[in-house]
Design an enzyme around this catalytic site. Structure first.
Site, PDB file in Angstrom:
ATOM      1  N   ARG A  79       0.822  -1.219   0.000  1.00  0.00           N
ATOM      2  CA  ARG A  79       0.000   0.000   0.000  1.00  0.00           C
ATOM      3  C   ARG A  79       0.851   1.262   0.000  1.00  0.00           C
ATOM      4  NH1 ARG A  79      -3.500  -0.465   5.050  1.00  0.00           N
ATOM      5  NH2 ARG A  79      -1.516  -1.304   5.753  1.00  0.00           N
TER       6      ARG A  79
ATOM      7  N   ASN B 226      -6.011  -2.553   2.162  1.00  0.00           N
ATOM      8  CA  ASN B 226      -6.045  -4.003   2.325  1.00  0.00           C
ATOM      9  C   ASN B 226      -7.489  -4.460   2.402  1.00  0.00           C
ATOM     10  OD1 ASN B 226      -3.273  -4.376   2.415  1.00  0.00           O
ATOM     11  ND2 ASN B 226      -3.170  -4.340   4.643  1.00  0.00           N
TER      12      ASN B 226
END
Length: 99
Positions: free
Chosen positions: A25, A43
């Protein structure tokens, strides 16, 4: 948001594989920001990562190509993609909380 949205596209992505716990990320945020894209990445509880990204088509393609590799520690097994017209709702690219 004074710029025209014509020509800008949106891609909704689901990235699968070993993509959590490997800085995917944050690396995606850095890459998207470098490319001048807007949107978010987060996520998913099922172990995947999802992202919504807006920008010029050629730049989006570059980011999506990066998503197929990810950061060095990631092992991407697949990227699912849905394209649509950009909404212009984002001003930057953020890491969001898990969905």
């Amino acid at each position: 948001m004074g710029q025209s949205m014509s020509g800008t596209r949106r891609a909704s992505l689901r990235i699968e594989g070993k993509v959590q716990g490997v800085f995917f990320r944050e690396s995606a945020r850095v890459e998207a920001t470098r490319l001048g894209l807007t949107g978010w990445v987060r996520n998913r509880p099922d172990g995947a990562v999802e992202a919504v990204v807006e920008g010029e088509p050629a730049v989006l393609e570059e980011f999506i190509h990066w998503c197929h590799r990810g950061p060095a520690q990631a092992r991407v097994s697949g990227v699912q993609r849905t394209d649509s017209k950009a909404t212009g709702e984002f001003s930057q690219f953020n890491v969001e909380r898990t969905s």
